[in-house]
Design a protein around this motif. Structure first.
Motif, PDB file in Angstrom:
ATOM      1  N   THR A 196       0.837  -1.196   0.000  1.00  0.00           N
ATOM      2  CA  THR A 196       0.000   0.000   0.000  1.00  0.00           C
ATOM      3  C   THR A 196       0.876   1.252   0.000  1.00  0.00           C
ATOM      4  O   THR A 196       0.431   2.327  -0.378  1.00  0.00           O
ATOM      5  N   THR A 226      -4.735  -3.193  -4.327  1.00  0.00           N
ATOM      6  CA  THR A 226      -5.543  -2.193  -5.041  1.00  0.00           C
ATOM      7  C   THR A 226      -4.802  -0.900  -5.352  1.00  0.00           C
ATOM      8  O   THR A 226      -5.347  -0.027  -6.021  1.00  0.00           O
ATOM      9  N   ASP A 256     -10.541  -3.731  -7.474  1.00  0.00           N
ATOM     10  CA  ASP A 256     -11.307  -2.582  -6.997  1.00  0.00           C
ATOM     11  C   ASP A 256     -11.413  -2.633  -5.474  1.00  0.00           C
ATOM     12  O   ASP A 256     -11.238  -1.626  -4.793  1.00  0.00           O
ATOM     13  N   ASP A 257     -11.699  -3.805  -4.969  1.00  0.00           N
ATOM     14  CA  ASP A 257     -11.583  -3.973  -3.519  1.00  0.00           C
ATOM     15  C   ASP A 257     -11.052  -5.378  -3.258  1.00  0.00           C
ATOM     16  O   ASP A 257     -11.110  -6.255  -4.117  1.00  0.00           O
ATOM     17  N   ARG A 264      -6.147   2.600  -7.403  1.00  0.00           N
ATOM     18  CA  ARG A 264      -6.428   3.860  -6.689  1.00  0.00           C
ATOM     19  C   ARG A 264      -5.581   4.996  -7.249  1.00  0.00           C
ATOM     20  O   ARG A 264      -6.069   6.113  -7.437  1.00  0.00           O
ATOM     21  N   GLY A 288     -12.866  -6.850   1.118  1.00  0.00           N
ATOM     22  CA  GLY A 288     -13.796  -5.894   1.694  1.00  0.00           C
ATOM     23  C   GLY A 288     -13.249  -4.507   1.956  1.00  0.00           C
ATOM     24  O   GLY A 288     -13.957  -3.657   2.487  1.00  0.00           O
ATOM     25  N   THR A 289     -11.975  -4.235   1.583  1.00  0.00           N
ATOM     26  CA  THR A 289     -11.483  -2.873   1.807  1.00  0.00           C
ATOM     27  C   THR A 289     -10.918  -2.309   0.506  1.00  0.00           C
ATOM     28  O   THR A 289     -10.509  -3.040  -0.391  1.00  0.00           O
ATOM     29  N   LYS A 290     -10.885  -1.014   0.416  1.00  0.00           N
ATOM     30  CA  LYS A 290     -10.503  -0.308  -0.805  1.00  0.00           C
ATOM     31  C   LYS A 290      -9.025   0.032  -0.858  1.00  0.00           C
ATOM     32  O   LYS A 290      -8.458   0.207  -1.941  1.00  0.00           O
ATOM     33  N   TYR A 291      -8.410   0.216   0.295  1.00  0.00           N
ATOM     34  CA  TYR A 291      -7.020   0.674   0.322  1.00  0.00           C
ATOM     35  C   TYR A 291      -6.127  -0.397   0.910  1.00  0.00           C
ATOM     36  O   TYR A 291      -6.089  -0.586   2.120  1.00  0.00           O
ATOM     37  N   ASN A 292      -5.429  -1.125   0.060  1.00  0.00           N
ATOM     38  CA  ASN A 292      -4.565  -2.197   0.546  1.00  0.00           C
ATOM     39  C   ASN A 292      -3.567  -2.577  -0.544  1.00  0.00           C
ATOM     40  O   ASN A 292      -3.531  -1.944  -1.617  1.00  0.00           O
TER      41      ASN A 292
END
Lengths: 223, 223, 223, 223, 223, 223
Positions: free
Chosen positions: D32, D71, D60-61, D75, D64-68
């Protein structure tokens, strides 16, 4: 058969060592090794045995064979190499495959000290009991490294949790000074399973202690 | 959210096990695992808890989430799955992130035994205290492998120096024979951090002890 | 020569730290490190020394050189950096290369506690003896990680079986709270020899304890 | 939420580095990390990206999370930090959780080089393709250590067999000399999973190469 | 004798799998395992064999026994389970105990590809040769993990330097899609000798490839 | 001084080996070892040298001393033990401490093959170049295990990424059959840094190849 042949070859070699009056200190190898050594050095007079080990090694057969690391004590008693009244086994524990081993020990009179009894006796008590059992006769010392706790000896084939601490093993050996030690060994060390090296370091240290015991005994026998 | 969903799935699975009268013995996995297990087996009647662990796992939230390895005991008490008067935590130690965890324990009456108190009581004293706290009611046993000293369990995520020795953990479990054990688990074992294999060997051995305890308890409940 | 030059450079650096009133807590590095640190912080008044170590480090020369990990205590006494009457060495053991080291210790009055004496005294007795020897004067704490047993610190150059357990080292340090600690170090940690990470974890934990001791001492000196 | 907060804090720190005209070379940490770095250094003008990695990191996820770590590339494109036409991903392979990642890459025009295509092109061909894609614009280099074959980098969380050899990674980086490198990183190194140390050694070596590339680029921008 | 009994038990189990039309993919265990599997699935019609291995496993006896990891191919040919004309062995190398194994292979017509010949042919050439030898008949794939180079598979009992790279093993398997695969196995993986985990990771990956091959073959046989 | 004394003792020992017409194959130990060996066997006539190594070992002094693992080639040339026109060094690479080493090599005419040139020449080209340089004269082979890539030899003191693959080292040695090999060694193997054992396995294998080369050469010299 290769195992029997190996045992015979080892025995021949040790007979030469015994012939010159030396007390062999060996490093194994699997715990079948003491059998040919005892054949070489205890053939004339049964020896006593101090065995540090998590297993009694007194099965009659193990996985279908008679001569292996789980039967050597029984074979040695049967062959008259060991005096069962002068055998003491220290550190016994772990899950079991049957009762045949300890039943045999009881029947012939081996002194079996489980970890529970070891704790109850304390280190000084264990040392006193060893001295009482083997007394003044010729005595062989065999150490299966799995007698130690796995944190002191992870590098072995059958580690058993809850064993003897290295410091205690050192001190037990040192307190045996003066016994009539005729030889000894340390078996079941597997360097490939020992990434930190601690098993090898501890085994080397115990071998040093054994060597000191044997040196004192040889010196006594000469004088 | 994936953690909540995992917890729900685990709970469903254990309800099936509980339904047939079995006492589940689980191996984790992170120390969130006991929460869904307790939901399955302690839903009808709050259980007592014997917890061997270096951390109390009673924070209200940890790194911003409510359901994780540092909060499961608090959640289980809040949900009525544990009777706080019958919870005992053994081996607590280590650097801390705050006092919220032990403050909560004091407030609801958990019996917290730090390593300092553990040493003062001695092994026999600790065993007696466990028996006093959980008494005759249904009791769950959870072992975070980091409750052991790192030399007995290096393969874990948050090792804390100065912990319980493996021999003592074995003996504590064995002396609990006769309690009404309804399940148990061993969590936080990480094989990839265990190059000597000692953590896995010790965890397997403790699982064997747990299974024996549960077997005796099931047998008693049937008769 | 590079070793002498390194020692000089280290000394210069620590003099700056000492000048601002700080108590340096260092992590080595070989056990030559304390010598330049002591030159920086004990130049004006000889310090006492609490040394946890399996070796006395008091040889006159070692493998042909005067400044190394096996001689630093002798050099520091000779240079007047340490008050020999206020030096205590804990955990001494292992095979030896000669008697020159302990002969020197006896001659100048160092308090040498071997593992055998350590066991006889017990942990509380050792703590009392440390406090008696160093008393109220300024005191430096040096930990050679090989003072610990190899199962607690396999990642070091010269592991010696049968040493101090980590739990005991922790408790000894904690019970020194209130002494006038002027600095400390942990040396001989070798991460490349530490595949399980336990040596690093324990060393970090002992450093944390040392830092707490120094913080309390600084606070006292200010008030 | 802690991840978002960490990302914000990292971004703030890198903005200070960027403000003084430096090209940051970072070592992670999970993958990240490049997102906040790119926010700091590519906010004014979208950067090109050279990514050595076994995974595209364009879901995209993920769980279950968007920022990792799975991804961050997506982003960064969405936020306008990367020019998708100037992004090249080298070493893609491994089992997959879905097609969402590569579908996105195709849609926005990322140049994805799988291991199969990598072999077909040969090392020189890959180098030429990198130069063609990123051309003369400002370019960031990110290395997920799992882009290397596991024998060159076992110490990582998600090793994927059949990857780039260390020698080739070295030579690819060296042949990028002259590009307008604005920063770089090496992520996903896990020392605790690296008992031989090879992952750390190789990562340090690649960091050295990145630093050289950045130094040449800074020198060019100044003249 | 226990080995013979184990072989019989394994054979019985695989007969049940074969009876339902499945193609078994097994993970060993020592390289005796394929013999009972072949007895179960090739009893009615001799199979072809693709063997990735550093040893030919065609000795008549090894250390005094007939059924073991060094003889299984010879036993399987003798029992009519393998069609020697459709057997190909890839990666042969290493020090030897005698010529009995390769002499036998020449006599019955096994296609033996040593590492030297492997290098001369190149990966594409080896793939073509495999396809030529086994052709359209039913074919079993056995992988002794020691066929890989030790850097890709250190965790095995008899590592032989200078072997097949993991990337090549992957690609060889993938290019066999469409052959009539009736089963496969990966043997001689020893996790306790694999502190970095790379052997296990690579073995799991090859098992995945084998499973894909078998799935395609089953699908074809059904249509 | 101890290093000089060790070198003298080693030289005396090898003179005895040389006196009986044997070609010594040694395993080190640090890369100072070849110097006393060459003194023993090349005293009468300068030898050629085939050196597989990541470092040239031709500094004039290193960390303040003249006789060590970074200077032995220079010392041997200066002492007339090596014919610089018949020295070839293969695998040179890595970060450098100065240009003194390669400047010296150029000055006296050593054939230095860096990894870049190695790749350009290909394995067959390198073999041809070795044969051209050392030709028919007496030739010594020294292998610093760090000449191999770290994935083939992690267990060494100064691993350098991007080196020679084990398979290539094997094949290079085999193709030297027929040269007048007068001795050889493998140095810088450190078992304590080799948890997977791969370095030891590869070193043993190369030693086997060296022994074969020497045996052929001795046989030729006798006929």
């Amino acid at each position: 058969m290769s195992v029997e042949r190996s045992i015979a070859l080892i025995g021949d070699f040790y007979r030469q060592i015994h012939a010159v009056g030396a007390a062999p200190i060996s490093i194994g190898g699997d715990h079948t090794v003491p059998l040919p050594v005892l054949r070489a050095i205890a053939g004339d007079r049964p020896a006593g045995l101090i065995q540090i080990d998590s297993h009694a090694d007194t099965f009659d057969d193990f996985m279908g064979t008679k001569y292996n690391h789980a039967t050597f004590v029984r074979r040695a008693v049967e062959e008259g190499l060991l005096d069962p009244e002068r055998v003491i086994q220290i550190g016994l524990r772990g899950t079991r495959y049957g009762d045949d081993d300890t039943d045999y020990g009881k029947q012939v009179g081996l002194r079996m000290v489980t970890m529970d009894e070891y704790e109850d006796m304390g280190r000084a008590g264990v040392i006193a009991e060893i001295r009482r059992v083997v007394a003044d006769g010729p005595t062989y010392v065999t150490i299966d490294i799995d007698g130690l706790d796995p944190k002191d000896a992870p590098g072995t084939g059958v580690p058993e949790p809850g064993g003897i601490m290295m410091r205690d093993a050192q001190m037990i050996l040192r307190r045996l000074t003066g016994l009539d030690i005729v030889g000894g060994d340390i078996c079941e060390v597997v360097p490939a399973l020992d990434p930190t090296g601690i098993t090898c370091i501890n085994a080397a240290n115990l071998m040093f202690e054994l060597t000191c015991l044997a040196a004192v005994a040889i010196d006594r026998r000469r004088t």
